[in-house]
Scaffold this active site. Structure first.
Site, PDB file in Angstrom:
ATOM      1  N   ARG A  33      -7.395  11.126  -5.646  1.00  0.00           N
ATOM      2  CA  ARG A  33      -8.560  10.741  -5.180  1.00  0.00           C
ATOM      3  C   ARG A  33      -9.940  11.436  -5.114  1.00  0.00           C
ATOM      4  NH1 ARG A  33     -12.195   8.225  -4.234  1.00  0.00           N
ATOM      5  NH2 ARG A  33     -12.662   6.361  -2.804  1.00  0.00           N
ATOM      6  N   ASP A  93      -6.733  -2.914  -7.765  1.00  0.00           N
ATOM      7  CA  ASP A  93      -7.188  -3.637  -6.373  1.00  0.00           C
ATOM      8  C   ASP A  93      -7.412  -5.235  -6.718  1.00  0.00           C
ATOM      9  OD1 ASP A  93      -8.401  -2.669  -3.702  1.00  0.00           O
ATOM     10  OD2 ASP A  93      -9.417  -4.370  -4.175  1.00  0.00           O
ATOM     11  N   ARG A 130      -3.718   6.607   0.616  1.00  0.00           N
ATOM     12  CA  ARG A 130      -4.279   7.870   1.356  1.00  0.00           C
ATOM     13  C   ARG A 130      -3.419   8.806   2.269  1.00  0.00           C
ATOM     14  NH1 ARG A 130      -9.605   4.763   3.138  1.00  0.00           N
ATOM     15  NH2 ARG A 130      -7.822   3.243   2.989  1.00  0.00           N
ATOM     16  N   ARG A 154       0.896  -1.161  -0.108  1.00  0.00           N
ATOM     17  CA  ARG A 154      -0.162   0.177   0.067  1.00  0.00           C
ATOM     18  C   ARG A 154       0.735   1.247   0.200  1.00  0.00           C
ATOM     19  NH1 ARG A 154      -5.667  -0.563   1.850  1.00  0.00           N
ATOM     20  NH2 ARG A 154      -6.440  -2.449   0.652  1.00  0.00           N
ATOM     21  N   TYR A 186     -14.443 -12.469   0.035  1.00  0.00           N
ATOM     22  CA  TYR A 186     -15.206 -10.989  -0.127  1.00  0.00           C
ATOM     23  C   TYR A 186     -16.426 -11.273  -1.072  1.00  0.00           C
ATOM     24  CZ  TYR A 186     -11.622  -7.775   1.319  1.00  0.00           C
ATOM     25  OH  TYR A 186     -10.661  -7.118   2.344  1.00  0.00           O
TER      26      TYR A 186
HETATM   27  O1  CP3 Z   1       0.204   0.751  -3.485  1.00  0.00           O
HETATM   28  C1  CP3 Z   1      -0.557  -0.364  -3.533  1.00  0.00           C
HETATM   29  O2  CP3 Z   1      -0.153  -1.320  -2.831  1.00  0.00           O
HETATM   30  C2  CP3 Z   1      -1.738   0.163  -4.127  1.00  0.00           C
HETATM   31  C3  CP3 Z   1      -2.419  -1.083  -4.959  1.00  0.00           C
HETATM   32  C4  CP3 Z   1      -3.399  -1.684  -4.257  1.00  0.00           C
HETATM   33  C5  CP3 Z   1      -4.589  -1.328  -3.336  1.00  0.00           C
HETATM   34  N1  CP3 Z   1      -5.109  -2.279  -3.003  1.00  0.00           N
HETATM   35  C6  CP3 Z   1      -4.992   0.012  -3.627  1.00  0.00           C
HETATM   36  C7  CP3 Z   1      -6.203   0.574  -2.525  1.00  0.00           C
HETATM   37  C8  CP3 Z   1      -3.035  -3.153  -3.442  1.00  0.00           C
HETATM   38  C9  CP3 Z   1      -1.902  -3.919  -3.817  1.00  0.00           C
HETATM   39  C10 CP3 Z   1      -4.502  -3.430  -2.852  1.00  0.00           C
HETATM   40  C11 CP3 Z   1      -4.608  -4.788  -2.621  1.00  0.00           C
HETATM   41  C12 CP3 Z   1      -5.710  -5.187  -1.801  1.00  0.00           C
HETATM   42  N2  CP3 Z   1      -7.238  -4.670  -1.733  1.00  0.00           N
HETATM   43  C13 CP3 Z   1      -5.708  -6.118  -0.638  1.00  0.00           C
HETATM   44  C14 CP3 Z   1      -4.801  -7.058  -0.406  1.00  0.00           C
HETATM   45  C15 CP3 Z   1      -3.735  -6.369   0.448  1.00  0.00           C
HETATM   46  C16 CP3 Z   1      -4.140  -6.190   1.905  1.00  0.00           C
HETATM   47  O3  CP3 Z   1      -4.392  -5.059   2.470  1.00  0.00           O
HETATM   48  O4  CP3 Z   1      -4.302  -7.259   2.452  1.00  0.00           O
HETATM   49  C17 CP3 Z   1      -7.190  -6.189  -0.127  1.00  0.00           C
HETATM   50  C18 CP3 Z   1      -7.709  -6.949   1.039  1.00  0.00           C
HETATM   51  C19 CP3 Z   1      -7.865  -5.134  -0.959  1.00  0.00           C
HETATM   52  C20 CP3 Z   1      -9.502  -4.868  -0.903  1.00  0.00           C
HETATM   53  C21 CP3 Z   1      -9.457  -3.437  -0.360  1.00  0.00           C
HETATM   54  N3  CP3 Z   1      -9.180  -2.479  -1.336  1.00  0.00           N
HETATM   55  C22 CP3 Z   1     -10.371  -2.974   0.876  1.00  0.00           C
HETATM   56  C23 CP3 Z   1     -10.750  -3.836   1.921  1.00  0.00           C
HETATM   57  C24 CP3 Z   1     -10.267  -1.698   0.606  1.00  0.00           C
HETATM   58  C25 CP3 Z   1     -11.084  -0.613   1.537  1.00  0.00           C
HETATM   59  C26 CP3 Z   1     -10.298  -0.655   2.721  1.00  0.00           C
HETATM   60  C27 CP3 Z   1      -9.644   0.562   2.915  1.00  0.00           C
HETATM   61  O5  CP3 Z   1      -8.314   0.597   3.440  1.00  0.00           O
HETATM   62  O6  CP3 Z   1     -10.406   1.574   2.878  1.00  0.00           O
HETATM   63  C28 CP3 Z   1      -9.826  -1.279  -0.521  1.00  0.00           C
HETATM   64  C29 CP3 Z   1      -9.675   0.052  -1.017  1.00  0.00           C
HETATM   65  C30 CP3 Z   1      -8.234   0.595  -1.732  1.00  0.00           C
HETATM   66  N4  CP3 Z   1      -7.336  -0.152  -2.232  1.00  0.00           N
HETATM   67  C31 CP3 Z   1      -7.520   1.701  -1.471  1.00  0.00           C
HETATM   68  C32 CP3 Z   1      -6.250   1.753  -2.178  1.00  0.00           C
HETATM   69  C33 CP3 Z   1      -5.305   2.736  -2.327  1.00  0.00           C
HETATM   70  C34 CP3 Z   1      -8.161   2.869  -0.569  1.00  0.00           C
HETATM   71  C35 CP3 Z   1      -9.452   3.375  -1.222  1.00  0.00           C
HETATM   72  C36 CP3 Z   1      -9.516   4.959  -1.279  1.00  0.00           C
HETATM   73  O7  CP3 Z   1      -8.533   5.769  -1.303  1.00  0.00           O
HETATM   74  O8  CP3 Z   1     -10.754   5.309  -0.880  1.00  0.00           O
END
Ligand code: CP3
Length: 345
Positions: free
Chosen positions: A39, A76, A30, A26, A152
Site C-alpha cells: 500500500r 472497491d 491494512r 475485508r 456515496y
Molecule cells: O478483502 C477485501 O474485502 C478487499 C476488497 C474490498 C475493499 N473494499 C478494499 C478496500 C471490498 C470488498 C471493499 C468493499 C467496500 N468499499 C465497501 C463495502 C463493505 C463494507 O465495509 O461495508 C465499502 C462501503 C467501501 C467503500 C470504502 N472503501 C471506504 C468507505 C473506504 C475507506 C474507509 C477505510 O476503511 O479506510 C474504502 C477503502 C478501502 N477499500 C480499503 C481497502 C483495503 C482501505 C484503503 C487503504 O488501504 O487506504
C-alpha cells in the site's frame, strides 16, 4: 469450477457440513503487514485498485496467511461512481472523497453513460487472481448495492448520517429513482463481466442500508437489489452464479431478506435475533461475529465464536464470517486464532 471440491460452494448449495467454510469481509487490508508494505507504494488507493498485478497479489495475501476457503476480488465498490465521472479519490484519514458529487437533479441527467469496458482493469484483476488461486478456492466478485453507490455519490464522502443524501432523495424522488435504475444496470453489466472473467460467486454490499427506514428501504434499496439479482439470474452467463447479499443493519424483518432472490444472506453482527429457522432450506447464511470481538482476549473470542457455531450447528448452508469487515486495528494473530478455532470446533 467443480462444486464438490469447494466447501464454500457446497455451503452456498445449502449442504450441511461438519466444518463451515471460512472467509472474512475485508480479509485483504491494512491489518496485514504484507498489505501495508504494498500500500505504501501508492498515494491514491484507487490507483492501486487500477493495477491488476497488485490486486492479484493483495487478494492472495490472506489466502496464503490463513488458508481461507474463498478469495475476494481486491477492488472497491466505488469503481462504478469513478467510471461515471464522479472523480473518486481516497484521502488519508477521510476515506473516499468525490470531486464531482451529485448536487442537483440535472447532475444525474448529465452523468456519463456507464461503459463496462471502463472497468477492464477490474476484470483483468479477476482473471489474474483466478489464474493464481488454487483450483479448489472460489473467487468472489462484488459490487455495492445501487442505493449504497447512490448514497456515496450524493454525499460525496463518508459520513455518519448522510444528511445531504437523505434530504436530496426526499426532494428529488423521481431523479433518485432514475439514478438508482441506472446504477442497477451498471451493476448488472459490471458483475456479468466479473463472472465472464472468472468470478465464481457474487456478493452485493448494501453497506448503507441502515440509513433507510422500512418503507424507504424497500423503495430505494431492496427493490433495486432484487431487480439486479433477477437480471443476473436470467442471464445465461450469471444464472448459475450464487449471490450473497450483505445488508448493514437493515430495518426490515427476517422474511424480507429471506424472500429476496439471493442465495445467501450475510448477517450484520448485531442481527442475533435473525430467525434462522425461517431461513432453513431457503437460503444459506453467512456471518456474523462482531469484528470488535477480535480486539478482545482469546477466551472471549472463543466464547463468542462458540455461541455462533452452536446456533448454526447442522444448519443447511452455513458460512463462517464476521458481521462486517476486519478493521485495521485487528491483530492478524487473532484472525489466525479465530480461523483455527472454527476448524477445530
Ligand atoms: O478483502 C477485501 O474485502 C478487499 C476488497 C474490498 C475493499 N473494499 C478494499 C478496500 C471490498 C470488498 C471493499 C468493499 C467496500 N468499499 C465497501 C463495502 C463493505 C463494507 O465495509 O461495508 C465499502 C462501503 C467501501 C467503500 C470504502 N472503501 C471506504 C468507505 C473506504 C475507506 C474507509 C477505510 O476503511 O479506510 C474504502 C477503502 C478501502 N477499500 C480499503 C481497502 C483495503 C482501505 C484503503 C487503504 O488501504 O487506504
Amino acid at each position: 469450477m467443480n462444486d464438490s471440491d469447494s466447501l464454500f460452494l457446497k455451503a452456498l448449495k445449502k449442504e450441511i457440513l461438519d466444518v463451515p467454510p471460512i472467509w472474512y469481509m475485508r480479509q485483504a487490508g491494512r491489518y496485514m503487514p504484507e498489505y501495508r508494505n504494498v500500500r505504501k507504494n501508492f498515494k491514491n488507493f484507487l490507483d492501486m485498485c487500477k493495477n491488476p498485478e497488485v490486486c492479484c497479489e493483495l487478494a492472495l495475501q490472506p489466502i496464503n496467511a490463513f488458508q481461507l476457503d474463498a478469495a475476494i476480488l481486491f477492488s472497491d465498490i466505488l469503481t462504478i461512481p469513478d467510471a461515471l465521472g464522479l472523480g473518486v479519490n481516497f484521502v488519508e484519514g477521510k476515506g473516499p472523497v468525490f470531486h464531482n458529487p451529485i448536487k442537483t437533479s440535472s447532475d444525474i441527467n448529465n452523468l456519463n453513460t456507464f461503459d463496462p469496458n471502463d472497468l477492464n482493469y477490474v476484470y483483468e484483476a479477476v482473471s489474474n487472481i483466478k489464474n493464481s488461486l488454487p483450483e479448489d478456492i472460489p473467487l468472489i466478485g462484488f459490487c455495492g448495492s445501487p442505493w449504497t453507490l447512490a448514497a456515496y455519490s450524493i454525499e460525496g464522502r463518508s459520513s455518519k448520517d448522510f444528511k445531504k443524501t437523505t434530504e436530496f432523495i426526499k426532494s428529488n424522488k423521481d431523479e433518485t429513482h432514475f439514478f438508482l435504475s441506472r446504477l442497477t444496470d451498471a451493476c448488472f453489466l459490471y458483475l456479468r463481466k466479473q463472472v465472464l472473467a472468472g468470478a465464481d460467486v457474487i456478493q452485493i454490499f448494501d453497506s448503507w442500508a441502515n440509513l433507510l427506514e422500512s418503507d424507504d428501504l424497500k423503495d430505494f434499496s431492496m427493490q433495486y437489489i432484487e431487480s439486479l439479482i433477477l437480471a443476473l439470474k436470467q442471464d445465461p452467463v450469471t444464472s448459475k452464479t450464487p449471490i450473497i447479499l450483505f445488508s448493514r443493519d437493515p430495518k426490515c424483518d427476517t422474511e424480507t431478506l429471506i424472500n429476496t432472490s439471493a442465495d445467501c444472506i450475510s448477517l450484520y453482527w448485531n442481527m442475533q435475533n435473525f430467525n434462522i429457522n425461517a431461513a432453513n432450506g431457503r437460503v444459506a447464511i453467512q456471518g456474523n461475529l462482531n469484528p470488535k470481538v477480535l480486539l478482545e482476549s482469546r477466551d472471549f473470542i472463543k466464547q463468542e465464536t462458540y455461541k455462533i457455531l452452536d446456533s448454526f450447528n447442522k444448519f443447511p448452508g452455513y458460512i463462517f464470517n464476521l458481521g462486517h469487515g476486519i478493521t485495521p486495528d485487528i491483530n492478524p494473530d487473532s484472525v489466525k486464532y479465530l480461523t483455527d478455532l472454527v476448524r477445530e470446533y
